[in-house]
Structure formats: structure tokens, C-alpha cells
Design an enzyme around this catalytic site. Structure first.
Site, PDB file in Angstrom:
ATOM      1  CG  HIS A 148      -0.160  -0.012   2.519  1.00 17.91           C
ATOM      2  ND1 HIS A 148       0.398   1.111   3.089  1.00 17.91           N
ATOM      3  CD2 HIS A 148       0.156  -1.035   3.354  1.00 17.91           C
ATOM      4  CE1 HIS A 148       1.009   0.795   4.206  1.00 17.91           C
ATOM      5  NE2 HIS A 148       0.882  -0.511   4.401  1.00 17.91           N
ATOM      6  CD  GLU A 167       1.668  -5.984   7.869  1.00 18.84           C
ATOM      7  OE1 GLU A 167       1.667  -7.187   7.566  1.00 18.84           O
ATOM      8  OE2 GLU A 167       2.566  -5.200   7.530  1.00 18.84           O
TER       9      GLU A 167
END
Length: 209
Positions: free
Chosen positions: A22, A95
């Protein structure tokens, strides 16, 4: 972008996987640990993912899969919308849940690891999960993609630690060895499977500004 191999679909015997981290968040900018906590992209992060999306506009993309965290979804959308694709969101790409360590300075986290004398693979953050558990999620996600068959290019927008665990699975690497991989914000890495095994064609590339 100079990755001309991405302009066309892989052949009917080859599967292509593109792993994308990201864009920048405030926690990244401030060098804080950011795990399962969420947060939007910074203005710089939004600019990064717009460049990334534009760089992939002329490339072949079959599917775009994303972590369910906003920073990854926004990154995925920058690519998907230029290919008229819907982002497929899954918590499997989320994550590493760092529990009570989420939000601490990265320098403090690294000092703790050094002083503990333990490999990262043995760490169990209070209220979080181990990297072995993250690797299990990565494996589950990657196995779900094999049913899609070869001849496609699949993009996965996610996060640094889960990407390291995906490479651990794909390349048969020990969890601690996989920590050697670095992924910058809005970077992409390219792997292909030719029916025999996975090969790495690029790691941590960034679309130039």
C-alpha cells in the site's frame, strides 16, 4: 514502466502474481509500527498510488485482490478502476496483527528484538498473532488462487509482513529468512509460475514520479 512482460497476459501454462504494498500512511511517515490498525493514505501516499495505477494502466490485469484494511483497498482501487475491475477484499491479506505493539516507534520494536535475542518468528505480540499464523493466512490465500488456473495476472494489494510471508510460502523460505525482503510503499514485485515452480522477476520496484 519498463516491465514490458506485463503488457500481455501470461501464456496458457503460466500464472503471474503481482504483490503490491500500500501507499504511505501517517504511521509510515512517522516510522511507527502499523499492523491491524487502520488509517488512510497521506497526500503523498495518494500520489504514490495514482502513479502506480497509471503505470499499470496499459498492463494486463485479470483480478485485483486486497486486504480489508483501508490503506490497501485504496491502493487496489487505483489499479482496478483503470481496468474496469472490482476489488476483491479479503481479511486473509491483512497485515500482521501486532496487538499491543501496534503504534509503537519502529526503532523501539527493533531494539526489543535485538535485546531479546530471539528471531522474529518466535515473537508473540500481546493480543496479536505470531508470524506463523500470518504465514498460514498467506498460504490459505495463495492456495485459493490456484483454482483460478494459469494464463492470468493476479494483483494482491497488501502489507509488508504478509507479503514476506507470501514469499515464504511461494519460495519455500524459512520465516526468518523471508525477513530479508524489503518492500517500499506503493512498490510492486512480480512472480510467475511456469508449471514447475515460482520464479521472481522483480522485487520492490516503484513507478518513477
Amino acid at each position: 514502466m519498463t516491465d514490458n512482460r506485463l503488457r500481455t497476459a501470461p501464456d496458457q501454462h503460466t500464472s503471474r502474481l503481482i504483490l503490491i504494498r500500500h501507499g504511505q500512511t501517517l504511521a509510515n511517515e512517522q516510522h511507527l509500527i502499523q499492523g491491524a490498525s487502520d488509517g488512510p493514505l497521506t497526500p503523498a501516499g495518494r500520489a504514490e498510488v495514482e502513479r502506480l495505477g497509471a503505470g499499470f494502466a496499459a498492463h494486463h490485469v485479470s483480478r485485483v485482490i486486497s486486504s480489508d484494511l483501508q490503506r490497501a483497498r485504496d491502493t487496489a482501487e487505483a489499479i482496478a478502476r483503470l481496468h474496469n475491475l472490482t476489488v476483491e477484499v479479503t481479511p486473509l491479506a491483512r497485515e500482521w496483527d501486532c496487538g499491543e505493539w501496534d503504534g509503537i516507534p519502529a526503532s523501539e520494536f527493533l531494539r526489543f528484538i535485538k535485546e531479546s535475542g530471539q528471531p522474529v518468528s518466535t515473537l508473540y505480540p500481546p493480543g496479536g498473532e505470531t508470524l506463523s499464523q500470518v504465514r498460514q493466512r498467506a498460504d490459505q490465500l495463495l492456495r485459493s488462487l490456484t483454482a483460478d488456473g494459469p494464463g492470468k495476472t493476479v494483483v494482491i494489494c497488501s502489507h509488508g509482513d504478509i507479503m514476506r510471508m507470501m514469499l515464504s510460502c511461494l519460495l519455500g523460505l524459512d520465516i526468518d529468512l523471508a525477513q530479508a525482503f524489503r518492500f517500499d510503499n506503493a512498490s510492486y514485485s512480480i512472480l510467475e509460475h511456469d508449471g514447475q515452480g515460482w520464479k521472481v522477476f522483480a522485487i520492490n520496484r516503484v513507478v518513477p514520479s
